[in-house]
Structure formats: structure tokens, C-alpha cells
Design an enzyme around this catalytic site. Structure first.
Site, PDB file in Angstrom:
ATOM      1  N   PHE A 100     -63.080  14.891 -62.360  1.00  0.00           N
ATOM      2  CA  PHE A 100     -63.066  13.424 -62.493  1.00  0.00           C
ATOM      3  C   PHE A 100     -61.867  12.878 -63.274  1.00  0.00           C
ATOM      4  CE2 PHE A 100     -67.906  12.788 -61.618  1.00  0.00           C
ATOM      5  CZ  PHE A 100     -67.653  12.829 -60.259  1.00  0.00           C
ATOM      6  N   ARG A 101     -60.954  13.744 -63.709  1.00  0.00           N
ATOM      7  CA  ARG A 101     -59.610  13.316 -64.173  1.00  0.00           C
ATOM      8  C   ARG A 101     -59.590  12.534 -65.478  1.00  0.00           C
ATOM      9  NH1 ARG A 101     -57.975  16.925 -60.676  1.00  0.00           N
ATOM     10  NH2 ARG A 101     -57.820  16.280 -58.526  1.00  0.00           N
ATOM     11  N   ASN A 138     -59.958  21.029 -66.060  1.00  0.00           N
ATOM     12  CA  ASN A 138     -58.513  20.831 -65.852  1.00  0.00           C
ATOM     13  C   ASN A 138     -58.109  19.355 -65.912  1.00  0.00           C
ATOM     14  OD1 ASN A 138     -59.904  20.461 -63.388  1.00  0.00           O
ATOM     15  ND2 ASN A 138     -58.084  20.901 -62.183  1.00  0.00           N
ATOM     16  N   LYS A 143     -65.365  28.079 -67.448  1.00  0.00           N
ATOM     17  CA  LYS A 143     -64.606  28.075 -66.185  1.00  0.00           C
ATOM     18  C   LYS A 143     -63.306  28.825 -66.391  1.00  0.00           C
ATOM     19  CE  LYS A 143     -62.544  26.843 -62.276  1.00  0.00           C
ATOM     20  NZ  LYS A 143     -62.331  25.520 -61.738  1.00  0.00           N
ATOM     21  N   HIS A 175     -62.370  30.065 -60.349  1.00  0.00           N
ATOM     22  CA  HIS A 175     -61.560  29.783 -59.164  1.00  0.00           C
ATOM     23  C   HIS A 175     -60.879  31.096 -58.805  1.00  0.00           C
ATOM     24  CE1 HIS A 175     -58.794  27.068 -56.781  1.00  0.00           C
ATOM     25  NE2 HIS A 175     -58.250  28.256 -56.643  1.00  0.00           N
ATOM     26  N   ASP A 186     -66.471  20.237 -55.162  1.00  0.00           N
ATOM     27  CA  ASP A 186     -65.096  20.386 -55.661  1.00  0.00           C
ATOM     28  C   ASP A 186     -64.339  19.052 -55.513  1.00  0.00           C
ATOM     29  OD1 ASP A 186     -62.888  21.543 -56.836  1.00  0.00           O
ATOM     30  OD2 ASP A 186     -62.365  22.801 -55.123  1.00  0.00           O
ATOM     31  N   HIS A 215     -56.971  12.631 -55.414  1.00  0.00           N
ATOM     32  CA  HIS A 215     -55.556  12.295 -55.651  1.00  0.00           C
ATOM     33  C   HIS A 215     -55.312  11.004 -54.883  1.00  0.00           C
ATOM     34  CE1 HIS A 215     -54.714  16.312 -57.283  1.00  0.00           C
ATOM     35  NE2 HIS A 215     -55.402  16.806 -56.270  1.00  0.00           N
ATOM     36  N   GLY A 222     -56.508  18.859 -53.012  1.00  0.00           N
ATOM     37  CA  GLY A 222     -57.781  18.278 -53.445  1.00  0.00           C
ATOM     38  C   GLY A 222     -58.180  17.109 -52.577  1.00  0.00           C
TER      39      GLY A 222
END
Ligand code: DOR
Length: 432
Positions: A61-62, A92, A142, A174, A298, A302, A317
């Protein structure tokens, strides 16, 4: 506050039954209430199915740092529309969630902004094992064993041995082998067209990394969840794995393949890459025979401008939380699977994999995170209807049959047929 959901066909773990569900103060208190039970709110749900809220155990969700793509408010709002009542978010972000302070900060922001329930993974680095050992308010660790968006990567064997050997929380990863990806990229001169993405991040890269992680988990007797399985070879390998191992598939790996690059270009550029039609079939077979337990999105938004850059500058993504349930319900209507299997893959199994308290099932004492679905509703997915901040979907123009129509979080309606209740806030998931 009491709410009665009356007349729905309720999907339980072991049966589907036409019963009335009574909720009090956010919890399910009766799974067979009389139709004339007194309540403050009555929801008439005849003709609809009631399922547990979806738990999406893999979203990006950035927030913080890249909130022009998505933030915890917009991402969670998209979840509410899609029937997802709890999400687990990846580390991330910018900064990445690799310290206890960063984790606490995300949890505090989420409590303020999120319209559904939330949890956040703690990210592994080559040298933060002490953090990983002391983290508590998290479903798990993760590891990016292969690099993806952001700069998190742990691919040195010694660091991986320590993480699997010294920590207690469940681990997910991942899995794409870094050296295979680099060698493929070098051979292809970095790649020049988006379809090269599936040659660079190829079958071999996925299989090697998955085998490596499973070997670590088995030797260290550690619970391990393989994120976004994308190949038939991984399914074959996982079919005989130990009880320590669980696995997940994503709608894009189930429904897209390399033949879609011509039509959709970088909109279907993902890590791991989409693969071949035979891989789609193998992933479905893996779900149906229990090799893969979980479906998650996932969700990795963007902007379209970012996506429009030529490969390999185009980022990997795609956004998916507001359509994932409908995409899989559509498969029920196509005869591919049953509604109970969908509930197992998208609700029960993620709660079990991450030991989430009181979620994933409709049962007395469980949280009233619930979704009403209309299996007869046919609707086109359109970019202009998307509420993700990124504002697009790779499924634009596709008509799906079977849609979530109303979502309740902690007994309160957060989304109802196109209307949001902006005052609803989710709560932090807790783990056994
Ligand atoms: O394609 C991807 N994008 N795969 C990932 O694992 C990360 C994600 C992102 O954060 O953009």
C-alpha cells in the site's frame, strides 16, 4: 448495538445454510437466530450469500513514502469495496518496515486511516535478526530472497540460515533466484520488450528460490509460506512438501499468461512474472488438490505514467484488491470451483496460516467481518470505477459474474452497493 442479517445463504466451513446471523458489538453471537430477533439494525439479505470477510495476506500500500501510488486510506477503501476485511501489508515501503519503530509507526497511521482491519509484516535484512526476534505486533517475517520493488534483499546463505534458525515468527518469502535472474538479464542485454520479463524472471528462477527456501524451513523446522507461486514446477515440488510449508497463488498468475503481453503490455508486468497457459492450469490444480492453500492479490499499484515507461524501466506490479473476490467468484460461476473452496482459499486459510485470532470463519465468538455477495450480478470492470489511487486495472473491460455487494467490518457496514461509510475504521489484527 445489535445487527441481524436475515435470509442469506450463509457459507460455513462445513456447510451452506439459510440461517440468520446475529451480531453484537462487533462479534457474531448467534449463527441461527430467530427471524424475529430484536436488533437495532436488520439487514435483509434474501437472494444473497454471506461469507466471512476476505483476508488478503499480500498487499503493497506504499504508505509511507510512495503515497502518490496508494496510501493506507485509499488501499483499505479499495479493500472494503472488494470484500477484503483484513489485509496484511508488505515491508517494502519507504522507509522499509525493518525496525520496531517503523512497524509501530505503520500501525499507528493505519489505526487512523484504515477502513478495514490491518497487519504489517516485519521485513528481513542481512543484519536485523535481533529485530526479527523481538517483533510481536506482526503476523510474520517477509524475506525478499529475490529483489523486487524497493531495496529489500537477503540472498546470502549465512544470513538466511540465521533468520530461519534464530527466529520464531512464521516466515514468508518472495522466491526468485537473484543469480538466475541476473544471468538471464545479461544474456538478453537487459531486455527490450516487456515479454522479455518472463524470460528474465523465468521458471527456473522461481523454482530454485522456492526449493532453497523450503530447504531452509525444513532444516530449521520453521513455518514457511511461499508467496505468489507462479510455475507448474513449483506446484509439482510443493505437492510433496512437509506440513511446515504453505503456499499462495494470485489472481494474475491464475488468469493471465504470456499471451496477454501483446494486449496489456507492462500492465501485466509483475514479479514473479506471468508464465504460460500450462502454468495457469497447474496453479488451479494445486489449489484444487490442496497443494496451494491461499489466494492473495500481491496488490502492487504504480501509476499509469510509471507503467508507460519502456521496459525495463516500467515497474512491476498491478492493483487488484477491489476485483480479486469478484474474479474468483466468476470462476465459481464458470464451474471451476465451489463457493466453499473460495471461502477456504481467501478467508479460512489465510487466518490459519498467520494464526489470526477470531477471523476467517462465520462462527459464534468470531469477529463480524462479513461480506454479502450476489452470485447473479454481472458487471464490467472499468478503470473509471476503480477507487485505488492508481486508478486502473488490468481487467478493464472484462465482465464478471458474482460480486461482493456489501462489506461489514466489526459489524459495521463499510461499503454498500457503491456507497462507502467513511467513518468506519478497522482494527489491528492479533495473532495466537
Ligand atoms: O511485481 C511486484 N511488485 N512484485 C512484488 O513482489 C513487489 C511488488 C511491488 O511492491 O511493486
Amino acid at each position: 448495538m445489535k445487527t441481524l442479517i436475515r435470509g442469506a445463504d450463509v457459507v460455513f466451513s462445513d456447510r451452506v445454510a439459510a440461517v440468520n446471523i446475529l451480531i453484537e458489538d462487533g462479534s457474531i453471537i448467534d449463527c441461527d437466530a430467530a427471524a424475529d430477533t430484536q436488533a437495532d439494525e436488520i439487514i435483509d439479505a434474501a437472494g444473497l450469500y454471506l461469507i466471512p470477510g476476505v483476508i488478503d495476506d499480500q498487499v503493497h500500500f506504499r504508505d509511507p513514502g510512495l503515497t502518490h501510488k496508494e496510501d493506507l486510506h485509499t488501499g483499505s477503501r479499495a479493500c472494503a469495496k472488494g470484500g477484503i476485511t483484513t489485509f496484511l501489508e508488505m515491508p517494502n515501503t519507504k522507509p522499509p518496515t525493518i525496525t520496531l519503530d517503523a512497524l509501530d509507526e505503520k500501525l499507528a497511521v493505519a489505526a487512523d486511516k484504515c477502513m478495514v482491519n490491518f497487519g504489517f509484516y516485519i521485513g528481513a535484512t542481512p543484519d536485523n535478526v535481533e529485530v526479527l526476534k523481538s517483533a510481536r505486533r506482526t503476523p510474520g517475517i517477509k524475506i525478499f530472497i529475490g529483489s523486487s520493488t524497493g531495496n529489500l534483499l537477503v540472498d546470502q546463505q549465512a544470513a538466511l540460515e540465521r533468520i530461519f534458525g534464530e527466529t520464531d515468527l512464521p516466515i514468508c518469502a518472495h522466491c526468485e533466484d537473484e543469480s538466475t535472474v541476473h544471468a538471464n538479464a545479461e544474456r538478453l542485454g537487459g531486455g527490450s520488450k516487456v515479454s522479455d520479463h518472463s524470460l528474465i524472471r523465468d521458471h527456473k528462477a522461481a523454482l530454485i528460490a522456492t526449493q532453497r527456501a523450503v530447504d531452509l524451513a525444513d532444516r530449521h523446522n520453521h513455518r514457511f509460506h511461499v508467496l505468489h507461486v507462479s510455475t507448474a514446477e513449483e506446484v509439482e515440488f510443493l505437492r510433496t512438501s512437509s506440513d511446515l510449508i504453505t503456499a499462495e497463488a494470485c489472481p494474475h498468475h491464475l488468469l493471465f499468461n504470456v499471451n496477454d503481453y501483446d494486449r496489456l503490455g507492462s500492465l501485466v508486468q509483475m514479479n514473479p512474472s506471468i508464465k504460460n497457459p500450462e502454468d495457469n492450469s497447474a496453479l488451479w490444480a494445486g489449489l484444487l488438490d490442496g497443494t496451494i492453500q491461499v489466494i492473495a492479490t500481491d496488490h502492487a499499484p504504480h501509476t499509469l505514467e510509471e507503467k508507460a515507461q519502456p521496459y525495463p524501466q516500467s515497474p512491476s506490479g498491478l492493483p487488484a484488491v477491489e476485483n480479486s473476490l469478484a474474479l474468483i467468484l466468476n470462476e465459481v460461476n464458470q464451474g471451476r470451483c465451489s463457493l466453499q473452496q473460495v471461502v477456504s482459499w481467501m478467508c479460512e486459510a489465510p487466518a490459519k496460516v498467520w494464526s489470526i485470532n477470531k477471523k476467517g470463519r462465520i462462527a459464534t465468538g468470531y469477529d463480524a467481518d462479513l461480506v454479502l455477495i450476489d452470485m447473479n450480478r454481472e458487471q464490467q470492470v472499468l478503470n473509471e470505477d476503480q477507487v485505488t489511487k492508481s486508478g486502473w486495472t488490468p481487467w478493464h473491460g472484462v465482465t464478471l459474474k458474482g460480486w461482493p455487494v456489501r462489506t461489514l467490518v466489526g459489524g459495521r457496514t463499510v461499503y454498500n452497493n457503491g456507497t462507502f461509510n467513511e467513518s468506519v475504521r478497522g482494527t489491528e489484527a492479533t495473532y495466537r
